[in-house]
Design a protein around this motif. Structure first.
Motif, PDB file in Angstrom:
ATOM      1  N   TYR A 151       0.833  -1.193   0.000  1.00 11.16           N
ATOM      2  CA  TYR A 151       0.000   0.000   0.000  1.00 11.16           C
ATOM      3  C   TYR A 151       0.872   1.250   0.000  1.00 11.16           C
ATOM      4  CZ  TYR A 151      -4.276  -2.633   0.765  1.00 11.16           C
ATOM      5  OH  TYR A 151      -5.345  -3.475   0.622  1.00 11.16           O
ATOM      6  N   ALA A 152       0.676   2.109  -1.017  1.00 11.12           N
ATOM      7  CA  ALA A 152       1.376   3.398  -1.069  1.00 11.12           C
ATOM      8  C   ALA A 152       0.554   4.490  -0.398  1.00 11.12           C
ATOM      9  CB  ALA A 152       1.672   3.779  -2.518  1.00 11.12           C
ATOM     10  N   ILE A 153      -0.775   4.408  -0.545  1.00 12.47           N
ATOM     11  CA  ILE A 153      -1.702   5.355   0.090  1.00 12.47           C
ATOM     12  C   ILE A 153      -2.868   4.556   0.661  1.00 12.47           C
ATOM     13  CG2 ILE A 153      -3.072   7.462  -0.172  1.00 12.47           C
ATOM     14  CD1 ILE A 153      -1.725   7.903  -2.850  1.00 12.47           C
ATOM     15  N   LYS A 154      -3.303   4.937   1.861  1.00 12.45           N
ATOM     16  CA  LYS A 154      -4.384   4.201   2.526  1.00 12.45           C
ATOM     17  C   LYS A 154      -5.486   5.165   2.940  1.00 12.45           C
ATOM     18  CE  LYS A 154      -0.873   1.117   4.536  1.00 12.45           C
ATOM     19  NZ  LYS A 154      -0.264   0.673   5.826  1.00 12.45           N
ATOM     20  N   ASP A 155      -6.589   5.183   2.199  1.00 14.27           N
ATOM     21  CA  ASP A 155      -7.804   5.891   2.584  1.00 14.27           C
ATOM     22  C   ASP A 155      -7.538   7.370   2.929  1.00 14.27           C
ATOM     23  OD1 ASP A 155     -10.556   5.992   2.992  1.00 14.27           O
ATOM     24  OD2 ASP A 155     -10.355   5.605   5.136  1.00 14.27           O
ATOM     25  N   VAL A 156      -6.919   8.076   2.002  1.00 11.40           N
ATOM     26  CA  VAL A 156      -6.561   9.482   2.210  1.00 11.40           C
ATOM     27  C   VAL A 156      -7.635  10.392   1.620  1.00 11.40           C
ATOM     28  CG1 VAL A 156      -4.932  11.301   1.577  1.00 11.40           C
ATOM     29  CG2 VAL A 156      -4.087   9.063   2.306  1.00 11.40           C
ATOM     30  N   SER A 211       6.673   7.810   2.108  1.00  2.43           N
ATOM     31  CA  SER A 211       5.477   8.086   2.914  1.00  2.43           C
ATOM     32  C   SER A 211       4.202   8.111   2.081  1.00  2.43           C
ATOM     33  CB  SER A 211       5.633   9.417   3.656  1.00  2.43           C
ATOM     34  OG  SER A 211       5.781  10.494   2.741  1.00  2.43           O
ATOM     35  N   GLY A 212       4.329   8.209   0.753  1.00  2.00           N
ATOM     36  CA  GLY A 212       3.167   8.203  -0.116  1.00  2.00           C
ATOM     37  C   GLY A 212       2.831   9.544  -0.727  1.00  2.00           C
ATOM     38  N   LYS A 213       3.624  10.568  -0.435  1.00  2.00           N
ATOM     39  CA  LYS A 213       3.262  11.919  -0.897  1.00  2.00           C
ATOM     40  C   LYS A 213       3.345  12.051  -2.413  1.00  2.00           C
ATOM     41  CE  LYS A 213       7.843  13.829   0.255  1.00  2.00           C
ATOM     42  NZ  LYS A 213       8.441  12.501   0.599  1.00  2.00           N
ATOM     43  N   ILE A 235       0.357  19.460   5.063  1.00  2.00           N
ATOM     44  CA  ILE A 235      -0.098  18.114   5.397  1.00  2.00           C
ATOM     45  C   ILE A 235       1.122  17.214   5.473  1.00  2.00           C
ATOM     46  CG2 ILE A 235      -1.265  16.081   4.468  1.00  2.00           C
ATOM     47  CD1 ILE A 235      -3.402  17.972   3.363  1.00  2.00           C
ATOM     48  N   ARG A 236       1.249  16.490   6.577  1.00  2.00           N
ATOM     49  CA  ARG A 236       2.368  15.561   6.730  1.00  2.00           C
ATOM     50  C   ARG A 236       1.869  14.128   6.558  1.00  2.00           C
ATOM     51  NH1 ARG A 236       7.511  15.290   8.271  1.00  2.00           N
ATOM     52  NH2 ARG A 236       8.265  13.338   9.185  1.00  2.00           N
ATOM     53  N   MET A 237       2.589  13.373   5.741  1.00  2.39           N
ATOM     54  CA  MET A 237       2.237  11.981   5.499  1.00  2.39           C
ATOM     55  C   MET A 237       3.290  11.040   6.065  1.00  2.39           C
ATOM     56  SD  MET A 237       0.599  11.904   1.662  1.00  2.39           S
ATOM     57  CE  MET A 237      -0.007  10.232   1.971  1.00  2.39           C
ATOM     58  N   GLU A 238       2.822   9.927   6.555  1.00  3.08           N
ATOM     59  CA  GLU A 238       3.687   8.829   6.983  1.00  3.08           C
ATOM     60  C   GLU A 238       2.961   7.522   6.695  1.00  3.08           C
ATOM     61  OE1 GLU A 238       4.939   9.172  11.026  1.00  3.08           O
ATOM     62  OE2 GLU A 238       5.782  11.178  10.767  1.00  3.08           O
ATOM     63  N   ASP A 239       3.675   6.559   6.149  1.00  3.06           N
ATOM     64  CA  ASP A 239       3.120   5.224   5.897  1.00  3.06           C
ATOM     65  C   ASP A 239       1.806   5.264   5.129  1.00  3.06           C
ATOM     66  OD1 ASP A 239       5.255   4.050   7.321  1.00  3.06           O
ATOM     67  OD2 ASP A 239       4.205   4.376   9.213  1.00  3.06           O
ATOM     68  N   GLY A 240       1.731   6.179   4.148  1.00  6.63           N
ATOM     69  CA  GLY A 240       0.578   6.226   3.270  1.00  6.63           C
ATOM     70  C   GLY A 240      -0.636   6.921   3.828  1.00  6.63           C
ATOM     71  N   LYS A 241      -0.500   7.592   4.973  1.00  4.17           N
ATOM     72  CA  LYS A 241      -1.630   8.265   5.593  1.00  4.17           C
ATOM     73  C   LYS A 241      -1.256   9.701   5.980  1.00  4.17           C
ATOM     74  CE  LYS A 241      -3.590   4.065   7.657  1.00  4.17           C
ATOM     75  NZ  LYS A 241      -4.024   3.412   8.922  1.00  4.17           N
ATOM     76  N   GLU A 291      -5.062  28.763  -1.929  1.00  2.72           N
ATOM     77  CA  GLU A 291      -4.210  28.013  -1.009  1.00  2.72           C
ATOM     78  C   GLU A 291      -2.910  27.579  -1.673  1.00  2.72           C
ATOM     79  OE1 GLU A 291      -5.741  25.479   2.409  1.00  2.72           O
ATOM     80  OE2 GLU A 291      -7.050  24.907   0.743  1.00  2.72           O
ATOM     81  N   MET A 292      -1.862  27.509  -0.858  1.00  2.00           N
ATOM     82  CA  MET A 292      -0.586  26.927  -1.271  1.00  2.00           C
ATOM     83  C   MET A 292      -0.304  25.789  -0.287  1.00  2.00           C
ATOM     84  SD  MET A 292       2.898  28.906  -2.226  1.00  2.00           S
ATOM     85  CE  MET A 292       4.471  28.109  -2.519  1.00  2.00           C
ATOM     86  N   LEU A 293      -0.729  24.596  -0.681  1.00  2.38           N
ATOM     87  CA  LEU A 293      -0.685  23.422   0.177  1.00  2.38           C
ATOM     88  C   LEU A 293       0.622  22.666  -0.007  1.00  2.38           C
ATOM     89  CD1 LEU A 293      -2.125  21.275   2.017  1.00  2.38           C
ATOM     90  CD2 LEU A 293      -2.917  20.222  -0.123  1.00  2.38           C
ATOM     91  N   TYR A 294       1.299  22.396   1.094  1.00  2.00           N
ATOM     92  CA  TYR A 294       2.492  21.550   1.056  1.00  2.00           C
ATOM     93  C   TYR A 294       2.099  20.139   1.488  1.00  2.00           C
ATOM     94  CZ  TYR A 294       5.851  25.483   0.880  1.00  2.00           C
ATOM     95  OH  TYR A 294       6.588  26.578   0.521  1.00  2.00           O
ATOM     96  N   ILE A 295       2.658  19.149   0.804  1.00  2.00           N
ATOM     97  CA  ILE A 295       2.578  17.761   1.235  1.00  2.00           C
ATOM     98  C   ILE A 295       4.000  17.335   1.579  1.00  2.00           C
ATOM     99  CG2 ILE A 295       1.911  15.414   0.631  1.00  2.00           C
ATOM    100  CD1 ILE A 295      -0.035  16.591  -1.413  1.00  2.00           C
ATOM    101  N   VAL A 296       4.222  17.001   2.836  1.00  2.00           N
ATOM    102  CA  VAL A 296       5.570  16.693   3.304  1.00  2.00           C
ATOM    103  C   VAL A 296       5.578  15.321   3.974  1.00  2.00           C
ATOM    104  CG1 VAL A 296       5.985  19.161   3.665  1.00  2.00           C
ATOM    105  CG2 VAL A 296       5.308  17.739   5.611  1.00  2.00           C
ATOM    106  N   GLY A 297       6.779  14.827   4.232  1.00  2.00           N
ATOM    107  CA  GLY A 297       6.931  13.533   4.877  1.00  2.00           C
ATOM    108  C   GLY A 297       8.187  12.846   4.380  1.00  2.00           C
ATOM    109  N   PRO A 298       8.607  11.787   5.045  1.00  2.00           N
ATOM    110  CA  PRO A 298       9.832  11.075   4.652  1.00  2.00           C
ATOM    111  C   PRO A 298       9.662  10.349   3.331  1.00  2.00           C
ATOM    112  CG  PRO A 298       8.661   9.870   6.370  1.00  2.00           C
ATOM    113  CD  PRO A 298       7.966  11.182   6.233  1.00  2.00           C
ATOM    114  N   SER A 299      10.768   9.948   2.745  1.00  2.00           N
ATOM    115  CA  SER A 299      10.724   9.150   1.521  1.00  2.00           C
ATOM    116  C   SER A 299       9.923   7.882   1.780  1.00  2.00           C
ATOM    117  CB  SER A 299      12.140   8.791   1.066  1.00  2.00           C
ATOM    118  OG  SER A 299      12.862   9.950   0.724  1.00  2.00           O
TER     119      SER A 299
END
Length: 230
Positions: A20-25, A43-45, A213-219, A33-41
């Motif tokens: 799973y790369a993304i889970k129920d997002v 994470s699914g972003k 928005i911060r993502m981790e483990d596809g969420k 808006e200027m939305l950032y999607i951040v998170g570790p490599s």
């Protein structure tokens, strides 16, 4: 609202080998808006970005942009929708080395089947917006990295898209140049008739976001609001 993603799930592989790369997002994006999607490599972003921009089809969920559910479109209609409604700026810019700045910028209009002379004239105007009016006839190899980034921004702007997507816009830039570029995007490119999504690892530019928005483990694990008014 310009974009609404609902219950996005994307996996790779089949049966017991699913990853799973993304889970129920789910998320929403408003004009201005200027939305950032951040998170570790991992994470699914980037996968989420690809799904929301019509590049990668989700296994579950819906993406609605400008009241159009994009994954209900056929391939040709989706390609046309992206061409007219979404502007992309890729991490490595994707500039053609044998073309001048204005020729690179004109490409989206050419794909829209606009006349060549008109496309070049509009490309020159777009380059003026990003401060490169004196660099229109130069090839990418004769531009600085920051100037190449601005050419890529001009190319994304030329179709006047409602949604702009930046994938790691400062990854190739030093800290000072990166802040100048992201400040330019926030103060000049963003407006109340447009929204911007930025995927980034660069915490030096977080203050320029209106929402993160911060993502981790596809969420999505954390969301923060406006940080500053740069």
């Amino acid at each position: 609202m310009i974009l609404q993603a609902r219950n996005i799930t994307k996996w790779f592989g089949e049966a017991d080998n699913k990853t799973y790369a993304i889970k129920d997002v789910s998320l929403e994006l408003n004009y201005g808006e200027m939305l950032y999607i951040v998170g570790p490599s991992g994470s699914g972003k980037t996968t989420l970005l690809s799904v929301m921009s019509g590049i990668l089809r989700p296994n579950e969920g819906t993406v609605t942009i400008k009241d159009k559910e994009i994954w209900q479109l056929n391939d040709d209609a989706l390609t046309e929708f992206r061409l007219y409604s979404i502007g992309f700026v890729f991490q490595d810019f994707h500039l053609f080395g044998k073309l001048t700045s204005k020729e690179n910028v004109a490409i989206p209009l050419i794909l829209q089947k606009q006349e060549w002379d008109y496309s070049l004239a509009e490309a020159t105007k777009a380059l003026e917006i990003v401060g490169l009016q004196n660099r229109v006839d130069l090839s990418p190899s004769k531009l600085s990295i920051g100037e190449q980034q601005r050419v890529a921004i001009a190319r994304a702007l030329i179709t006047k898209p409602d949604l702009l997507i930046f994938d790691e816009p400062t990854a190739s830039l030093d800290g000072e140049t990166g802040k100048k570029i992201i400040s330019f995007i926030r103060n000049t490119v963003l407006n109340d008739k447009r929204a911007i999504i930025v995927v980034t690892h660069d915490n030096r530019i977080y203050d320029y976001a209106t929402r993160i928005i911060r993502m981790e483990d596809g969420k999505i694990v954390k969301e923060t609001g406006a940080l500053s008014e740069n």
